[in-house]
Design a protein around this motif. Sequence first.
Motif, PDB file in Angstrom:
ATOM      1  N   LYS A   1       0.820  -0.742   0.012  1.00  0.00           N
ATOM      2  CA  LYS A   1       0.289   0.191   0.301  1.00  0.00           C
ATOM      3  C   LYS A   1       1.154   1.136  -0.792  1.00  0.00           C
ATOM      4  O   LYS A   1       2.008   1.706   0.392  1.00  0.00           O
TER       5      LYS A   1
ATOM      6  N   GLU B   1       1.450   4.682  -6.846  1.00  0.00           N
ATOM      7  CA  GLU B   1       0.440   4.508  -6.401  1.00  0.00           C
ATOM      8  C   GLU B   1      -0.488   5.934  -6.061  1.00  0.00           C
ATOM      9  O   GLU B   1      -0.969   7.040  -6.043  1.00  0.00           O
TER      10      GLU B   1
ATOM     11  N   LEU C   1      -9.553   4.742  -0.757  1.00  0.00           N
ATOM     12  CA  LEU C   1      -8.505   4.109  -0.995  1.00  0.00           C
ATOM     13  C   LEU C   1      -9.239   2.309  -0.421  1.00  0.00           C
ATOM     14  O   LEU C   1     -10.657   2.337   0.557  1.00  0.00           O
ATOM     15  N   TYR C   2      -8.808   1.635  -1.071  1.00  0.00           N
ATOM     16  CA  TYR C   2      -8.791   0.383  -0.633  1.00  0.00           C
ATOM     17  C   TYR C   2      -9.960  -0.229   0.148  1.00  0.00           C
ATOM     18  O   TYR C   2     -10.270  -0.981   1.459  1.00  0.00           O
TER      19      TYR C   2
ATOM     20  N   ASP D   1      -6.967  -0.149  -5.255  1.00  0.00           N
ATOM     21  CA  ASP D   1      -6.297   0.216  -5.051  1.00  0.00           C
ATOM     22  C   ASP D   1      -7.155   1.953  -4.461  1.00  0.00           C
ATOM     23  O   ASP D   1      -6.706   2.669  -3.408  1.00  0.00           O
TER      24      ASP D   1
ATOM     25  N   PHE E   1      -7.162   0.080 -10.303  1.00  0.00           N
ATOM     26  CA  PHE E   1      -5.422  -0.689  -9.572  1.00  0.00           C
ATOM     27  C   PHE E   1      -4.317  -0.368 -10.113  1.00  0.00           C
ATOM     28  O   PHE E   1      -4.148  -0.228 -11.555  1.00  0.00           O
TER      29      PHE E   1
END
Length: 174
Positions: free
Chosen positions: A20, A25, A41-42, A51, A62
């Motif tokens: 992460k 990202e 997020l996530y 992501d 992603f």
Amino acid sequence: MDKLSEQQRRSANMAAIRGKDTKPEMIVRRGLWKRGFRYRLYHKRLPGHPDLVLKKYRTCIFVNGCFWHGHKSLVPNPSPKGKGDNYMLTNSECCKIPKTNREFWVAKIRRNQERDKEEQRRLAEMGWHCITVWECELKPQKREATLDSIAFTLNHIWLQDHQVEVVSPRLHSR
């Protein structure tokens, strides 16, 4: 002379790789935020824990590392039909498969690719759009074009999902 064994160095190196908040990202997150897109997020309830999740656009993004997900490394297998898989993993310009313990790495990358396909298929069944951004697309010379392309795609998705029919006014004759 190195005091650590090869195995200790490799183990420490692999343990230091994050899943992460990676640099690629963060580049995508900053680029989208700068362009006015808001995201979460996530998302834990979606398959694959994307992501970035943009609910307004029903889109998951992603951000994949080229090595870990085998970018451009899947090629048709020249072996005769009935023997093995239809595709094999080879080195590409952005994904070099290690020479040592090659079978392990090929199997790992293949599993990642299969899992990615399955997660995206499940998301599509749920009505979500999926965008995959590759690490090599975020190099400085390609970065802005990639981020602009993502923004264009998101706007296109929103316009398709929110199409408004334009009705021409009736002309009344008197």
